[in-house]
Design an enzyme around this catalytic site. Structure first.
Site, PDB file in Angstrom:
ATOM      1  N   HIS A  26      16.814   0.538   2.292  1.00  0.00           N
ATOM      2  CA  HIS A  26      15.529  -0.037   2.705  1.00  0.00           C
ATOM      3  C   HIS A  26      15.071  -1.091   1.694  1.00  0.00           C
ATOM      4  CE1 HIS A  26      15.405   3.717   5.178  1.00  0.00           C
ATOM      5  NE2 HIS A  26      14.913   2.861   6.055  1.00  0.00           N
ATOM      6  N   HIS A  86      17.975  -5.380   4.324  1.00  0.00           N
ATOM      7  CA  HIS A  86      17.694  -4.724   5.611  1.00  0.00           C
ATOM      8  C   HIS A  86      16.583  -5.458   6.354  1.00  0.00           C
ATOM      9  CE1 HIS A  86      16.636  -1.709   8.590  1.00  0.00           C
ATOM     10  NE2 HIS A  86      15.423  -1.578   8.053  1.00  0.00           N
ATOM     11  N   HIS A 116       8.302  -4.836   7.488  1.00  0.00           N
ATOM     12  CA  HIS A 116       8.154  -3.477   8.023  1.00  0.00           C
ATOM     13  C   HIS A 116       8.588  -2.388   7.050  1.00  0.00           C
ATOM     14  CE1 HIS A 116      12.508  -3.590   8.756  1.00  0.00           C
ATOM     15  NE2 HIS A 116      12.449  -2.301   9.003  1.00  0.00           N
ATOM     16  N   ASP A 117       9.297  -2.716   5.965  1.00  0.00           N
ATOM     17  CA  ASP A 117       9.705  -1.702   4.985  1.00  0.00           C
ATOM     18  C   ASP A 117       9.364  -2.109   3.552  1.00  0.00           C
ATOM     19  OD1 ASP A 117      10.740   0.488   6.397  1.00  0.00           O
ATOM     20  OD2 ASP A 117      12.655  -0.515   6.747  1.00  0.00           O
ATOM     21  N   ASP A 169      15.611  -2.501  14.461  1.00  0.00           N
ATOM     22  CA  ASP A 169      15.677  -1.565  13.344  1.00  0.00           C
ATOM     23  C   ASP A 169      16.826  -0.571  13.514  1.00  0.00           C
ATOM     24  OD1 ASP A 169      14.731  -0.720  10.886  1.00  0.00           O
ATOM     25  OD2 ASP A 169      13.167   0.568  11.705  1.00  0.00           O
TER      26      ASP A 169
END
Length: 542
Positions: A257, A261, A297-298, A415
């Site tokens: 993560h 990614h 998003h991460d 994802d």
């Protein structure tokens, strides 16, 4: 073979259409007297009268279908959406499949536990795969717990967003912006970036060629190619400054993560939006929201699962009340960074545009919580089957709810896209996520906690876990998406099948004598297979 309708709302809709058609035939009402148009090739075309000897039979069948529809509608709770019906059905079906898998072998048990804890929310009545015993602690266990309490640090005040830090390059970007938003370290970058709109671009090489800045390069290049900076009046200098800050807040030491990614998910979402079926459907702000949500998003992901943070009573879990802990944190960090000097890429947006943009990003990022997986699958299947029954082949999204559901599913599919990428890339992603899992398991063992499923480096079967991941999670989702945008993504299903075959062959090569004797004739059943006609017929409509 006729397609089987499995989502409850679509089943009710199909049943009502059959009742309508039978009524038209039983009463001999001319089709031109009906307000409903009937396609010439429709199975519900009522133009042919019923033979007299079949009249009673058709009348009874029609009554049965009508009573079934009434029964289902009477049982439907008024505060539940039609997709909730499908979600609950899919949960029950997947639950049964996982129970069978858990009984097949020890590794099957562990895979089942992992899927339940990761992809099913806590409202589901999950099967118990192990017996919990509440014995008194031994003296050794009490001493271990006391040591952990002594080592624990005092908690800071929750008055600020954790994870924010000052970077070395915290000033606004000035000067001439390089072609890809970053200075390349080799001359090989342009060739790699030329595949920005292709499926399976090698983001690992881009990370190497940009000195670990793949996210900045990928997002900036996509924004330029789409003309979004010009269309939305986004300052290119502000964009590069923000992307530099955002990428700097991804933790490079986290194996999976990280910003690589994030770059991969963003590029995958970009490719999906380019396909003909979705072309010209979404606005520039919606497209930018998808790219922004995918990119952040991460951010500041610690390499630990939501469940671990909840189980250990972490500060983040306390702050967000155990609900989508990491997803809420990613959003807080990303939007806080917009307030950093020179980072406000939304500066030219009107208040309403900013509000809409923020709402869309929040909805999409919260949807990356993997416990929402079956919700997305239910939305997609319901949408696909409703279109199929109504005979409408076009994707029509006339309100925010319909549009955001498709975008949420798009980001979620991005994802989950690793198993659908070229095998050499998929294998690298598998190695990375496996190592991240193992590190969490090491930490759990060190702190005297129960090691989470798939996190024990001393007892794992990576190949079998990947086959299960594809069968139960990835393939059903991508099949539903491929149906929605048919035929744009049929190649993804072919790649999935090829990659699954590679890992399945390694199960045979690496399995122990015990596993060979027990599982040589057992092939993991796809969750999608649970949605086929045999399952539908054995379990009834709902």
């Amino acid at each position: 073979m006729e397609d089987v309708i499995v989502t409850p709302f679509a089943q009710i809709l199909q049943c009502l259409r059959n009742i309508w058609a039978n009524y038209m035939m039983l009463t001999n009402i001319p089709p031109n007297k009906s307000k409903r148009a009937v396609a010439k090739d429709s199975d519900s075309n009522p133009q042919h009268p019923i033979p007299e000897d079949q009249y009673q039979k058709v009348a009874m069948e029609t009554l049965d279908e009508l009573e079934w529809c009434l029964e289902q509608l009477e049982m439907t709770q008024s505060d539940r959406s039609v997709s909730d019906l499908a979600t609950n059905k899919f949960k029950r079906m997947l639950n049964r499949e996982l129970c069978h898998l858990a009984e097949s072998s020890k590794i099957g048990n562990e895979i089942s536990e992992y899927i339940c804890s990761t992809f099913l929310d806590k409202q589901l009545d999950l099967p118990s795969f192990r017996v919990e015993e509440f014995d008194e602690l031994t003296e050794e266990e009490e001493e271990s717990a006391a040591r952990r309490r002594r080592r624990s640090k005092p908690r800071p005040m929750m008055s600020h967003i954790s994870g924010l830090r000052q970077l070395k390059s915290r000033k606004s970007f000035v000067g001439l912006i390089p072609p890809y938003g970053v200075e390349p370290v080799t001359a090989d970058l342009p060739a790699c970036m030329s595949k920005i709109s292709s499926w399976g671009m090698d983001v690992f090489r881009i990370a190497e060629y940009t000195n670990h800045r793949p996210l900045t390069a990928v997002v900036y290049t996509i924004m330029q190619e789409r003309g979004l900076t010009k269309a939305l009046r986004i300052s290119c200098h502000s964009l590069v400054t923000y992307l530099t800050q955002l990428e700097g807040h991804y933790r490079r030491h986290v194996p999976y993560h990280n910003s690589i990614h994030a770059a991969d998910v963003t590029q995958s979402a970009h490719f999906m939006l380019l396909q003909p079926t979705l072309e010209n459907i979404f606005t520039d702000i919606e497209t930018f929201a998808v790219l922004f949500a995918s990119a952040m998003h991460d951010v500041d992901h610690p390499g630990l699962s939501n469940q671990y943070l909840v189980n250990t009573g972490s500060e983040l879990a306390l702050m967000y009340n155990d609900e989508s802990v990491l997803e809420n944190h990613h959003l807080a960090v990303a939007f806080k960074l917009l307030q950093t000097e020179g980072c406000d890429v939304l500066r030219e947006f009107s208040p309403k545009q900013r509000q809409l943009f923020r709402r869309m990003v929040i909805d999409m990022v919260l949807a990356t919580d993997m416990t929402k997986h079956l919700d997305h699958l239910a939305h997609l299947k319901t949408m696909v089957e409703t279109r199929k029954i109504s005979g409408n082949c076009e994707i029509s999204m006339e309100n925010y709810s319909e549009r955001i559901q498709v975008l949420q599913c798009l980001v979620h599919c991005s994802d989950l896209s690793n198993p659908a990428k070229p095998l050499e890339l998929y294998r690298q992603w598998t190695e990375r996520i496996t190592e991240e899992f193992f590190r969490q398991g090491d930490l759990e063992r060190e702190n005297g906690l129960e090691v989470s499923p798939m996190c024990d480096r001393n007892n794992s079967n990576v190949e079998k876990s990947q086959v299960g991941f594809i069968d139960y999670i990835v393939q059903p989702m991508w099949e539903a998406w491929s149906e929605l945008v048919y035929p744009d993504f049929q190649f993804v299903l072919d790649t999935l099948e090829t990659n699954r075959g590679w890992f399945h062959d390694r199960i045979k090569d690496n399995s122990s004598t015990e596993i060979r004797s027990k599982d040589s004739d057992v092939k993991m059943t796809s969750s999608h297979a649970a949605l086929t006609s045999s399952q539908a017929s054995s379990n009834g409509r709902l």
